[in-house]
Design a protein around this motif. Sequence first.
Motif, PDB file in Angstrom:
ATOM      1  N   GLU A   1      -3.035   5.757  -4.858  1.00  0.00           N
ATOM      2  CA  GLU A   1      -4.291   5.959  -5.574  1.00  0.00           C
ATOM      3  C   GLU A   1      -5.481   5.784  -4.628  1.00  0.00           C
ATOM      4  OE1 GLU A   1      -6.520   7.191  -8.596  1.00  0.00           O
ATOM      5  OE2 GLU A   1      -4.323   6.995  -8.716  1.00  0.00           O
TER       6      GLU A   1
ATOM      7  N   SER B   1      -1.367  -9.006  -6.665  1.00  0.00           N
ATOM      8  CA  SER B   1      -2.833  -8.838  -6.633  1.00  0.00           C
ATOM      9  C   SER B   1      -3.367  -9.009  -5.216  1.00  0.00           C
ATOM     10  CB  SER B   1      -3.512  -9.844  -7.569  1.00  0.00           C
ATOM     11  OG  SER B   1      -3.171  -9.573  -8.912  1.00  0.00           O
TER      12      SER B   1
ATOM     13  N   ASP C   1       2.144   2.680  -5.942  1.00  0.00           N
ATOM     14  CA  ASP C   1       1.225   3.480  -6.759  1.00  0.00           C
ATOM     15  C   ASP C   1      -0.223   3.171  -6.410  1.00  0.00           C
ATOM     16  OD1 ASP C   1       3.372   4.620  -8.053  1.00  0.00           O
ATOM     17  OD2 ASP C   1       3.284   3.277  -9.791  1.00  0.00           O
ATOM     18  N   HIS C   2      -0.506   1.902  -6.195  1.00  0.00           N
ATOM     19  CA  HIS C   2      -1.870   1.482  -5.859  1.00  0.00           C
ATOM     20  C   HIS C   2      -2.305   2.086  -4.519  1.00  0.00           C
ATOM     21  CE1 HIS C   2      -5.410  -1.090  -5.703  1.00  0.00           C
ATOM     22  NE2 HIS C   2      -5.040  -1.520  -4.506  1.00  0.00           N
TER      23      HIS C   2
ATOM     24  N   LYS D   1      -2.586  -5.912  -3.219  1.00  0.00           N
ATOM     25  CA  LYS D   1      -3.469  -4.804  -3.580  1.00  0.00           C
ATOM     26  C   LYS D   1      -4.831  -4.954  -2.920  1.00  0.00           C
ATOM     27  CE  LYS D   1      -1.396  -3.531  -8.045  1.00  0.00           C
ATOM     28  NZ  LYS D   1      -1.602  -3.455  -9.516  1.00  0.00           N
TER      29      LYS D   1
END
Length: 639
Positions: free
Chosen positions: A485, A439, A481-482, A442
Amino acid sequence: MKNTIAARIADFLKNFPPFDLLQQEQLYTLASEVKVVYVEKGRSIFKAGEEQHQYFYVVNKGAVSVLKPQNDIFETIDKCDEGDIFGLRPLFAKENYLLETLAVEESILYGIPIDIFKPIAENHPRVREFLLQSFASNTRNPYASGDKGKLLTSTPPVVAAQNLFELQPAPITRKVITISPATTVQKAAQKMKSRMVGSLVVVEDNIPVGIVTDENFRDLVANGMALEAVPVSEIMSSPVICYSKGITISQAQLTMMKHGIDHICITEDGTPNSEVIGILSAHNIMLSEGNNPSILMKAIQRSNSTNELKKIRNKITLLLRGYLESNIPLNLISKIIFELNDASIKRIVERCIKKMPAPPPAEFAWLSLGSQGRKEQLLQTDQDNAIIFDDVAPEHHAATKAYFLELAKKVNKRLSIIGYEYCPVNTMAKNEQWCKSLSEWKEQVALWITNAGNDELLLSSIFFDFDISYGNVKLSNALSDHIFELTRNNKRFTSALAAVTLRNPPPLGFFRQFVVEHDGENKDTFDIKKRAITPLTDAGRLLILSHEVKNLSNTSERFDKLTQLEPSNRELYLACSFASKALLKFRTKQGIKERNNGRFIKLEELSKEEKMKLKRCFRSLKEVQDLVKIRFEISGYHV
């Protein structure tokens, strides 16, 4: 009446290579001569230094460890079980065993007679190839379905490591001791003893006419001949088998086996009609086996100290040098060296976890960043790494992070000991800025991407090039992936990244001269990383990102992929792919030559040809930067 024991042996052998390549009649004839050997647990089959047996062995039942003596300690380098072969030395080399074998279980072995099997191998190319690869690589079964083409059984197929080993240059001894044909055997023996060599080249006008070895002398003594009266011309091996200095290990092994010799003479043109420049012995080839990638991989996986890994790292450098000298394609070299580097990192992390007071409190991933993440770290440069750990309850977060920071401190220290210097800007997992929960990471990359200043762009771009070296791949995939995106259709970010990509224009100044460093300890040198490799890497990353291609971090592979995505620019991208490999190869050769990281080049030491090759690479860099400038509508080369 058919021999039922031989039939049972043949039925067993036919299930294993290379015996599965033989015709039924050949196999039965061989099986009729096989010696069945029973060995109790804990007993040796042969010891290091022991004279050769008349057999090599196949395990029928039980298990046998192959041991390497080192400083009075025996290191297990392999374990043979059902169908595995070992003890091949008598088939290829006329010298005592170098390794030791020990039955770790009650075992039954089949002794395959050398004198009967050797003619079969000599007349059967595939059998010969199998045994040569097995012997050269210390691999009991180089074609095993579980390991074929792999360096690590847990990794995808890379290349046949044994084949690359055999393509290395054979280890030539340059200091050749020569004598004339009229020299007596006694004087030749005295010369061999005083110079501590095992062979002498017999020459006339420095042209090789024969070779004598200590084995020739032993035969004479055994026959009771008067050594002081016999000239070496009567006992020498002649004519001499000659090759040029480019002979590979594979060529040398096949030649020695074909002619039944242990020495090859190296001459200027590879024929017996030119000057002697070196000698190649079977013994030297055997000593070079330690630089086989398969052997190095096993050594890494079994290493129990940082100092052991440091020694292995030195052997990896020797392996790299051999590949470069043999002109092995750089993409193959990169894959091999990456796997060995990655295995070294993994082994250090494994050992450091064991040194921690408790197991990891959460799943985590150790990321290799920068050149290692791109599979481009051939030389040992500074380390760049990070840790992602799984999210835990808020009350456990501080303790979990403290655990991974302590682990990272241990890992970073040991990576430094084996040759990976600490990162000068502290991009390492022991820095709390590079050790975060999923987290937190990210949130961090989102901040970098939305606040796309120069520093933030540099930091965020690192995460397009990472590779997981240890741990849970789901964590690294989730972060990847984050990031994609966040960057999808983000024109502001890609435009800013394009501007940074152009911050280093092609490194040629007025009158086509190289741009060099103007001050500091590297004054007047050319920084090949900053001015050539990094700009090309940045361009490849930006262009592949614009096509939203994930999980492709190697620069040359990115440009190769771009040739498929943009056929209209195929020629340019192929040139960039070639340039990226050429620059990396050039830096690596310079680093090996200067025994450093190869980054700063002394231009006065380069040949005209080398300078021209570099300039051709710069032309490709200029063209791809022009493309970036137009496509992303950047007004200038500087941010």
